[in-house]
Design an enzyme around this catalytic site. Sequence first.
Site, PDB file in Angstrom:
ATOM      1  N   TYR A  78       3.080  -4.284  -9.578  1.00 20.19           N
ATOM      2  CA  TYR A  78       3.910  -4.959  -8.573  1.00 20.19           C
ATOM      3  C   TYR A  78       4.357  -6.337  -9.058  1.00 20.19           C
ATOM      4  O   TYR A  78       4.394  -7.284  -8.293  1.00 20.19           O
ATOM      5  CB  TYR A  78       3.173  -5.028  -7.227  1.00 20.19           C
ATOM      6  CG  TYR A  78       2.787  -3.663  -6.741  1.00 20.19           C
ATOM      7  CD1 TYR A  78       3.747  -2.805  -6.223  1.00 20.19           C
ATOM      8  CD2 TYR A  78       1.479  -3.208  -6.854  1.00 20.19           C
ATOM      9  CE1 TYR A  78       3.412  -1.522  -5.817  1.00 20.19           C
ATOM     10  CE2 TYR A  78       1.133  -1.933  -6.449  1.00 20.19           C
ATOM     11  CZ  TYR A  78       2.101  -1.085  -5.938  1.00 20.19           C
ATOM     12  OH  TYR A  78       1.776   0.180  -5.543  1.00 20.19           O
ATOM     13  N   ARG A 100       4.072 -11.314  -5.598  1.00 22.61           N
ATOM     14  CA  ARG A 100       2.870 -10.997  -4.836  1.00 22.61           C
ATOM     15  C   ARG A 100       2.276 -12.203  -4.096  1.00 22.61           C
ATOM     16  O   ARG A 100       1.880 -12.073  -2.931  1.00 22.61           O
ATOM     17  CB  ARG A 100       1.803 -10.348  -5.726  1.00 22.61           C
ATOM     18  CG  ARG A 100       2.201  -8.975  -6.259  1.00 22.61           C
ATOM     19  CD  ARG A 100       1.073  -8.299  -7.031  1.00 22.61           C
ATOM     20  NE  ARG A 100       0.073  -7.755  -6.129  1.00 22.61           N
ATOM     21  CZ  ARG A 100      -1.154  -8.237  -6.004  1.00 22.61           C
ATOM     22  NH1 ARG A 100      -1.543  -9.284  -6.713  1.00 22.61           N
ATOM     23  NH2 ARG A 100      -1.997  -7.672  -5.171  1.00 22.61           N
ATOM     24  N   CYS A 159      14.365 -23.039  -5.396  1.00 21.12           N
ATOM     25  CA  CYS A 159      14.555 -24.035  -4.333  1.00 21.12           C
ATOM     26  C   CYS A 159      13.997 -23.504  -3.015  1.00 21.12           C
ATOM     27  O   CYS A 159      14.713 -23.337  -2.023  1.00 21.12           O
ATOM     28  CB  CYS A 159      16.021 -24.436  -4.205  1.00 21.12           C
ATOM     29  SG  CYS A 159      17.149 -23.059  -3.962  1.00 21.12           S
ATOM     30  N   GLU A 214      -4.261   9.364  -6.702  1.00 20.79           N
ATOM     31  CA  GLU A 214      -2.903   8.836  -6.892  1.00 20.79           C
ATOM     32  C   GLU A 214      -2.934   7.311  -7.055  1.00 20.79           C
ATOM     33  O   GLU A 214      -2.430   6.567  -6.213  1.00 20.79           O
ATOM     34  CB  GLU A 214      -2.048   9.223  -5.692  1.00 20.79           C
ATOM     35  CG  GLU A 214      -0.572   8.963  -5.831  1.00 20.79           C
ATOM     36  CD  GLU A 214       0.145   9.229  -4.525  1.00 20.79           C
ATOM     37  OE1 GLU A 214       0.172   8.323  -3.683  1.00 20.79           O
ATOM     38  OE2 GLU A 214       0.641  10.355  -4.336  1.00 20.79           O
ATOM     39  N   PRO A 215      -3.511   6.830  -8.138  1.00 16.55           N
ATOM     40  CA  PRO A 215      -3.591   5.386  -8.331  1.00 16.55           C
ATOM     41  C   PRO A 215      -2.281   4.804  -8.841  1.00 16.55           C
ATOM     42  O   PRO A 215      -1.502   5.468  -9.535  1.00 16.55           O
ATOM     43  CB  PRO A 215      -4.686   5.240  -9.392  1.00 16.55           C
ATOM     44  CG  PRO A 215      -4.534   6.505 -10.208  1.00 16.55           C
ATOM     45  CD  PRO A 215      -4.129   7.579  -9.241  1.00 16.55           C
ATOM     46  N   GLY A 216      -2.041   3.566  -8.511  1.00 16.80           N
ATOM     47  CA  GLY A 216      -0.934   2.815  -9.085  1.00 16.80           C
ATOM     48  C   GLY A 216      -1.483   1.556  -9.716  1.00 16.80           C
ATOM     49  O   GLY A 216      -1.637   1.440 -10.931  1.00 16.80           O
ATOM     50  N   ARG A 217      -1.831   0.611  -8.850  1.00 17.95           N
ATOM     51  CA  ARG A 217      -2.356  -0.679  -9.286  1.00 17.95           C
ATOM     52  C   ARG A 217      -3.567  -0.531 -10.200  1.00 17.95           C
ATOM     53  O   ARG A 217      -3.697  -1.253 -11.194  1.00 17.95           O
ATOM     54  CB  ARG A 217      -2.718  -1.501  -8.045  1.00 17.95           C
ATOM     55  CG  ARG A 217      -3.055  -2.944  -8.300  1.00 17.95           C
ATOM     56  CD  ARG A 217      -3.187  -3.697  -6.997  1.00 17.95           C
ATOM     57  NE  ARG A 217      -4.166  -3.091  -6.114  1.00 17.95           N
ATOM     58  CZ  ARG A 217      -5.089  -3.771  -5.445  1.00 17.95           C
ATOM     59  NH1 ARG A 217      -5.157  -5.074  -5.567  1.00 17.95           N
ATOM     60  NH2 ARG A 217      -5.937  -3.174  -4.655  1.00 17.95           N
TER      61      ARG A 217
END
Length: 421
Positions: free
Chosen positions: A375, A305, A339, A266-269
């Site tokens: 992300y 990130r 800011c 189950e990879p994402g990145r």
Amino acid sequence: MRYPKLLHAIAGQDVRDLARDFGTPLYVYDAAVIAERAARLRRFDVVRYAQKANSNLAVLDLLRREGVLVDAVSAGEIQRAFAAGYPAAGDPPPVVYTADVFDREALDLVVKHGLAVNCGSPEMIDQYGARVPGGEITLRVNPGFGHGHSRKTNTGGEHSKHGIWHEDLEECVARAQRHGLRIAGVHVHIGSGADMEHLAGVARACCAFARRVGPSVTAISAGGGLPTPYRNEDVEVDVDAYFRIWDAERRRLAAEFGHPVRLEIEPGRYLVAESGWLVAEIRAVKREGSNRFYLLDAGFNALARPILYGAYHPMAIAPADGSTAPRPLHDVVVGGPLCESGDIFTQDDGGVVRSEPLPEAGVGDLLVIGCAGAYGFVMASNYNGKPRPAEVLVRGGKPHLVRARETLDDLMRGETIPDSR
């Protein structure tokens, strides 16, 4: 060099042309990189994309066409999966809802469409069982240990909210039995950025939990966590070696149960991080004491990130004049327009500001932040009244606008001022 300091093209497209045609800040994704990463994982029976990493419909559609199934963690992600062409039903399930809670809308959608469910808490078992008695679930188990490139990405151990605590597994099996639910799978994920030693430990733990559940288990999931090389010196993960570890554990389990056991990952990145770049324009070059700053038109509203957990991203300059001549390097602090003192892309975990060696640059030059496909946009916000960036997918040698830049009118859409009368 994997990440050069001067960069003129992304996926064969001139960076200046991309900025001119689509504006900045701009996310750019290379479809070929995503497809290549998916191909690396095909020895697993099922590759299931954790779409929270990048849920753009064009990315989901691309992965679907590559044979990758999908994970959803919310009602919104369920709807995105459907919009990208994933069906609700199939074997293995095309869409799995994985979470630690059911909000009411997500539970209603799961029941309506008969979606597969991966339960991360005892309460989810009861809530699902009350609506779908006699159904089928899988369990996400917290093995009591975790790992990650940051404490905030560590998803195992007693300080993590994720998964069913391993000591409660038998009690959760009993809960499922009270509702007539069949536990068909076990899932363990300990965090992103884990090294091979820890990833191998997940395989042993997952199969141990499957034995405790019993032979109703027909699938195990390796979760995600495959590391991404963000620096030139980082080593690529050996996917084949990782598969062999899991496959050996899976085969032993299947022999004990007397039936095949499907192996999922189950990879994402891993699938999308290296495909993406954030292109921004340098709007100021200034000195504060001993520090030289490049200030961009993108801040943590575009890429969170670094401020969230000190994540490192490679950076390069794309000269506005297209020059390929070498430029002297300077130690530079790279920041955005917001800011907040924390609006710095070059910082370590804990907010410690650092510098990055970058070529000499001026206002109008472009700064490209690499490994930004995961992300990135999904965490973007409208903080400081900033529209979110556009997204472009380069496929077949052509850039496609796959999300239009937000407008100033979009920022106030849905807001009203009460009648003062």
